[in-house]
Design an enzyme around this catalytic site. Structure first.
Site, short mmCIF file in Angstrom:
data_model
loop_
_atom_site.label_atom_id
_atom_site.label_comp_id
_atom_site.label_asym_id
_atom_site.label_seq_id
_atom_site.Cartn_x
_atom_site.Cartn_y
_atom_site.Cartn_z
CB VAL A 135 62.34 67.01 29.35
CG1 VAL A 135 61.39 68.15 29.73
CG2 VAL A 135 62.73 67.11 27.87
CB CYS A 136 61.10 67.49 33.75
SG CYS A 136 60.09 67.94 35.18
CB THR A 137 62.46 64.43 37.37
OG1 THR A 137 61.39 63.75 36.70
CG2 THR A 137 61.87 65.50 38.29
#
Lengths: 247, 247
Positions: A135-137
């Site tokens: 998820v995300c970075t």
């Protein structure tokens, strides 16, 4: 007005209805396989990245969700406000059906990308997973572990970094599946990813059941969540709020 | 391919752009007021209920989000998979600008509704809050504390219980505001509530900035989150999955 004390204490209606419908959830098989879902925590993670997917995936029949970190104990978020317990250290976990790597602010992401203990563990666990996800970075951490190929998504403000550093194409979707690696966009996209994973792991019927179980019928009061439609000013404000909340 | 080690480590683009736009976030004023947001944890809470709002509200300029419970220490979710740290006991907290009470499964909700220490504390803190809020069956706990009037929302399967026990009308919206009490629907509705609260506390511009900061542009792969549109079978399946995940 408040007769709560004398009311029979079943606050959820229809809990017995499932039996009436003769519903099965495939639990027996799932429990025999014992679906193991592991989420990697590290200092400075963003709170919703692991907790959104954990809420959804912990409802899968027979599944266990385990928070894992380099060491057992509380792991603090990017804003320092909240700590989630890591129940297992990476040394204690060698096999997972699903690995999920959350994102973090700049500091937390970079530290995880440079942590060879975490990267080695991710590579080792990845060999046997059914799905390796982020998820995300968190996708940048999968990238640092050498697991990205072809296409991926990440936090909107990390798209350029993703492409330049790992030579993969950024795709502006909520989640992107390449082989057994599934990357999600920023923070809240982990929830959408989790329903996709739920359907892959247990079928669409169960995924839909979980969606109703957590009443996931999102209706944001504003429409500013899509970076592709955001003004430069709003992007700058978002990054400023993010940076200041992490000081 | 992976030159991560030699790349200058700023994984988020445009972090300096805010300065270029001369953007202010009202931080100076917010910090002087020091917006205090408290979330009450109790055994058996549902993970996303407090963590979704905490992700959003912890990005408000100058705000702190504190997880609070009867006693300090780890507090475990309904599925027993995850524990979040309570950083303060209720005895240590007497004033909050925002109180948020999350929901839980049947067991956790009922135990909280019968816990006079928690109910007394909620009533005491409520006297001075700007906003007293709940997610999911958290509204039943507000009801047990005697704080509901007129209308409220709650988890879809608890609507009848809410109306019969507390004499308020159930409204099938993501969140319902009556005076300074704002109740949200099930689990994921806490995120929508949080953006509404963010706009009340810091204005729509900041709320929109936070929405982009957490890329909240939800796109569920399925459309089964609305109980009003769900079949009896899907409702029964949802409650069965919920019950079995809590065993």
């Amino acid at each position: 007005m408040n007769d709560a004390k004398t009311t029979r204490r079943t606050v959820l209606a229809g809990a017995a209805a499932a039996a009436a419908f003769g519903l099965g959830t495939g639990t027996a098989q799932a429990e025999s396989t014992g679906l193991k879902i592991g989420i990697l925590l590290y200092d400075g993670f963003s709170l919703l990245d692991p907790t959104g997917p954990a809420e959804v995936l912990s409802r899968l029949p027979g599944a266990t969700v385990t928070m894992i970190a380099e060491h057992r104990g509380p792991v603090r978020t990017d804003t320092r406000d909240v700590a989630v317990m890591a129940e297992r250290s990476v040394a204690e976990v060698s096999r997972l059906d699903v690995l999920l790597v959350p994102g973090a602010g700049n500091r937390g992401t970079v530290a995880a990308m440079e942590n060879q203990v975490l990267l080695d563990w991710i590579r080792r666990v990845h060999r046997h997973t059914t799905w390796t996800t982020s998820v995300c970075t968190g996708s940048l951490i999968l990238g640092a572990a050498g697991l990205l190929r072809d296409r991926a998504t990440t936090y909107w403000a990390s798209a350029d970094y993703l492409e330049k550093t790992f030579g993969v194409r950024y795709v502006a979707e909520r989640y992107v599946q390449v082989g057994k690696v599934v990357t999600a966009a920023g923070v809240s996209a982990g929830i959408d990813l989790a329903f996709h994973l739920a359907s892959l792991l247990a079928g669409e019927r169960i995924a839909r059941g979980i969606q109703l179980a957590v009443e996931y019928d999102p209706r944001p009061p504003f429409d500013s969540g899509d970076a592709a439609k955001a003004s430069p000013e709003l992007k700058a404000l978002a990054l400023k709020l993010l940076a200041e909340s992490q000081e």
